[in-house]
Design an enzyme around this catalytic site. Structure first.
Site, PDB file in Angstrom:
ATOM      1  CG  ASN B  82     -19.184 -50.624 -16.342  1.00 15.26           C
ATOM      2  OD1 ASN B  82     -19.608 -50.843 -15.223  1.00 15.26           O
ATOM      3  ND2 ASN B  82     -18.106 -51.210 -16.830  1.00 15.26           N
ATOM      4  CB  VAL B  89     -24.544 -46.904 -21.610  1.00 11.58           C
ATOM      5  CG1 VAL B  89     -24.566 -48.055 -20.649  1.00 11.58           C
ATOM      6  CG2 VAL B  89     -25.263 -45.715 -21.028  1.00 11.58           C
ATOM      7  CB  CYS B  90     -19.283 -49.336 -22.176  1.00  8.49           C
ATOM      8  SG  CYS B  90     -18.344 -50.768 -22.669  1.00  8.49           S
ATOM      9  CB  ILE B  91     -24.102 -52.116 -20.665  1.00 12.34           C
ATOM     10  CG1 ILE B  91     -24.679 -53.259 -19.848  1.00 12.34           C
ATOM     11  CG2 ILE B  91     -25.130 -51.547 -21.586  1.00 12.34           C
ATOM     12  CD1 ILE B  91     -25.783 -52.803 -18.913  1.00 12.34           C
TER      13      ILE B  91
END
Lengths: 602, 168
Positions: B82, B89-91
């Site tokens: 992720n 950061v891909c959250i």
């Protein structure tokens, strides 16, 4: 260091070129002619010009902006790249006008544009920087003044030359400068708003509103400009491809600004009119801290329908983004819609409402049912008065579950209990208000990506429909259990011999045990209904499961053994596992697709 | 006043984080002049292949924080399903409702002003422990996480040692 090196090399080359020309021709005028006639010399001169422009740009940037932040520089480079590529596209349309003058004008345009971008970034940064010095105000003030007058002058020049000489590349420049004028205006308004905001001691609630409206108006002006420009270009030259990217973004921003304004206005109106101010007691109970700004709630605060309390000002700025409760995401524009939908949902079951109450027929008590209805019963219409039809309890009960659990069961009604049909005069299935359940084909692997995606989109509706039906099945089962307990009371009251009451007791047990498997059966049959009606496999499935449902319900109430139910459960659970494995296959396929997906999607 | 409220809220959060720091997390502005750029240190969650690592990241806050989410980017090399290869950061907690880069997030887990730096960093820690391999920001990592866990852990361990300046 590298930049200095390049500059030095370029200066040396230029000197060499000029020196060479003068050495050869000895006089000023012939040297100039020599240089302009020689392509390599001209290339060197152009490069030197470009470097001089860049140096001037850097110098002016230092004067007006001081040191650039990393983010500002990044933006500048990004936008510069787009501007250059789009200009190259524009050149293709105007290749006849291609001349040194054209290049010079274009360079000037880029030069000015870079200052607009930087000014925009700097003004946005005003909101974040803790200290704004007088130097900042002087710089921004002069810069905006200079940019505005240059833009106006250039626009005027383009306008007069177009009027005097007819359409030329000046059309594009005029349009670009008009756009830059709107940009300067926008920056100006923002600057003024921020400055006012900074002068105030207490928060200025209305600033975001002003900003939104400014954006809307500027967006409208820009969209009009773009449309006018495209129309003129199409009429005179050809489709101006180079404007499409900025035009698209402008239109999108405009639409977003418009949508934001409409939605936030609605939300804020709701807030002001519908929601109460929080009382001191409520504030004390709720920690007294506004979770948006993390400050104490002494100023005006509002309580949302979900009982969450925030500052009115904080809520107002949040509602300009999102019209939901920040804590629980309750959509504050929707409550009214949700209410009407609930009413709609409550309405339709009324017509085909299965009537377990008629079973009261043999009941000597004519009053209301003595048992407590489950809570969700409230959604249904009040129980109708006992019908005089004294059909056997089993017969009157049957069609209830089967009519809810399968969609088209009229034939089975007739075969099961003809006596009951009059009660269920509207024999159409009760799933009318629900969205149609998608019908997946038997072979999922043969589907294309789009088809799979389409099914995925409908899946939620389908699940909702199933859950709705399941709820009804459960409801009927509960009613059945309640009725059995009633029977029991009746038998005790009527003092029917013990053997009889034990059977009914046993029956009650069996029916309560049944309730779980029955739900499964209901689910299963519903799933099978959702399968392709045309496919033989699911047709058979449906027939078999609906029969098992019907059989199960008949048998349970007609005091039959539990073993047959077990059988039914066994067959249906096998069918369920088949369906599940199909779903699993679909899911795995999707995951694989996902893994292979384009990594550049951000 | 947006600027003031964003600044005040960030200051409040910074104070909260220094007074009562959560375990395994360190965060604060890069310098006191600019509260809109923070540095954070996250220790890898125990019992995972990131255990023992100290991962530096930077957080950039928008001027309208907390109405819009900050951006987070690891400044060290990190290999995770992720996290993009450049460290972003891909959250879902960092995505404003409405924009959905991967098209799978429900709005319930998106950004809202109720979230905070602390919650973001805690979410990132739990993301380190349990990657969501359905949204591949780093497709290679997601694939390896699914299919070749031992290799994934080996890479993670190597990067952990790298963050600690230990010989790989």
């Amino acid at each position: 260091m590298r930049a200095v090196g390049i500059v030095l090399i370029s200066v040396a080359l230029t000197c060499a070129v000029i020196g060479n020309a003068y050495y050869q021709k000895k006089q000023f005028y012939p040297s100039v002619v020599y240089i302009t006639k020689s392509n390599p010399s001209m290339a060197v001169i152009y490069v030197q010009g470009l470097i001089l422009v860049l140096m001037a740009n850097t110098f002016l940037r230092k004067i007006f902006f001081g040191n650039l932040r990393a983010a500002e520089f990044e933006h500048l480079m990004e936008k510069l790249w787009y501007a250059v590529t789009e200009a190259c596209l524009a050149f293709t349309v105007f290749r006849d006008d291609f001349s040194p003058k054209f290049i010079a004008l274009f360079t000037l345009l880029l030069f000015l544009k870079s200052f607009h971008w930087l000014a925009e970034d700097r003004i946005d940064y005003m909101e974040r920087s803790p200290v704004i010095t007088w130097l900042f105000h002087v710089r921004v003030g002069t810069l905006l003044g200079i940019l505005f007058s240059i833009n106006l002058a250039m626009f005027n020049y383009a306008y007069t030359s177009t009027i005097a000489k007819g359409a030329s590349v000046q059309l594009v420049f005029g349009f670009e400068y008009a756009l830059l004028l709107t940009v300067v205006l926008n920056i100006n308004v923002k600057y003024i708003l921020h400055t006012i905001d900074l002068q105030r001691d207490n928060p200025w609630d209305n600033k975001p509103v002003f900003l939104l409206y400014t954006e809307l108006i500027i967006g409208l002006v820009k969209v009009t400009l773009y449309i006018a420009f495209v129309a003129i270009m199409v009429k005179i030259y050809t489709l101006p491809l180079f404007t499409f990217r900025p035009m698209y973004y402008t239109m999108r921003n405009f639409k977003k600004a418009f949508h934001d304004i409409v939605m936030s206005r609605r939300a804020i109106r709701n807030m002001n009119t519908l929601y109460p101010n929080a009382t001191p007691e409520e504030l004390a109970a709720a920690d007294n801290v506004c979770i948006i700004c993390r400050e104490e709630m002494v100023a005006a605060s509002k309580k949302l329908p979900c009982n969450h309390i925030f500052h009115t000002a904080c809520l107002r700025s949040w509602f300009q983004r999102q019209q939901t409760c920040p804590t629980c995401r309750l959509n504050i524009l929707r409550p009214t819609i949700m209410q009407t939908r609930q009413q709609n949902q409550a309405q339709p079951p009324a017509a085909p409402a299965p009537q377990p109450i008629p079973a009261q027929g043999p009941n000597p008590q004519p009053g209301p049912a003595p048992f407590q209805l489950p809570a969700f019963w409230a959604n249904f219409p009040p129980p109708p008065p006992p019908t005089p039809t004294p059909g056997t309890p089993g017969a009157s009960q049957q069609p209830g579950p089967s009519s809810t659990s399968s969609t088209s069961q009229t034939p089975s009604f007739q075969s099961l209990g003809p006596g009951s049909i009059p009660i269920f005069a509207p024999s159409f299935h009760p799933i009318i208000p629900l969205p149609p359940v998608p019908i997946p084909p038997t072979n999922l692997t043969a589907l294309s990506e789009e088809e799979l995606r389409m099914m995925e989109g409908n899946l939620r509706q389908a699940v909702e429909a199933r859950i709705e039906t399941l709820k009804r099945v459960q409801l009927l089962l509960d009613a059945g259990i309640a009725m059995m307990s009633q029977y029991q009371t009746v038998t005790t009251i009527a003092n029917i011999p013990l053997s009889m009451s034990t059977t009914s007791l046993k029956n009650e047990n069996s029916s309560s045990k049944m309730s779980n498997p029955m739900t499964k059966i209901g689910e299963n049959s519903q799933t099978s209904t959702s399968q392709n009606h045309k496919s033989n496999y699911s047709n058979k499935m449906k027939a078999s499961t609906s029969k098992t449902v019907a059989e199960a319900s008949t048998e349970s109430i007609a005091e039959s053994s539990i073993t047959s139910t077990n059988e039914a459960v066994a067959t249906t659970s096998r069918a369920t596992s088949e369906i599940l494995s199909e779903q699993e296959l679909l899911r795995r396929r999707r995951l694989e697709k996902c893994a292979q997906g384009d990594p550049s999607i951000d | 006043m947006m600027a003031g409220s964003a600044l005040r809220r960030l200051m409040a959060e910074y104070k909260q984080l220094t007074v009562n720091p959560p375990e395994g997390i360190l965060a604060g502005p890069v310098n006191e002049e600019n509260f809109f750029e923070w540095e954070a240190l996250i220790t890898g969650p125990e019992g995972t292949c990131f255990e023992g690592g100290v991962f530096p990241a930077k957080l950039v806050f928008p001027p309208d924080y907390p109405l819009s989410p900050p951006k987070m980017q690891f400044t060290c090399e990190i290999f995770h399903p992720n996290i993009y290869s450049d460290g972003r950061v891909c959250i879902s907690i960092l995505h404003a409702p409405g924009d959905d880069p991967m098209g799978y997030e429900s709005s319930a887990e998106r950004w809202s002003p109720v979230q905070s730096v602390e919650k973001i960093l805690l979410s990132v820690v739990s993301m380190l422990a349990e990657p969501n391999d359905e949204s591949g920001a780093n497709v290679d990592a997601a694939k390896m996480w699914r299919e070749n866990r031992t290799e994934f852990e080996k890479i993670a361990q190597r990067l952990v040692r790298k963050t600690l300046d230990l010989p790989v």
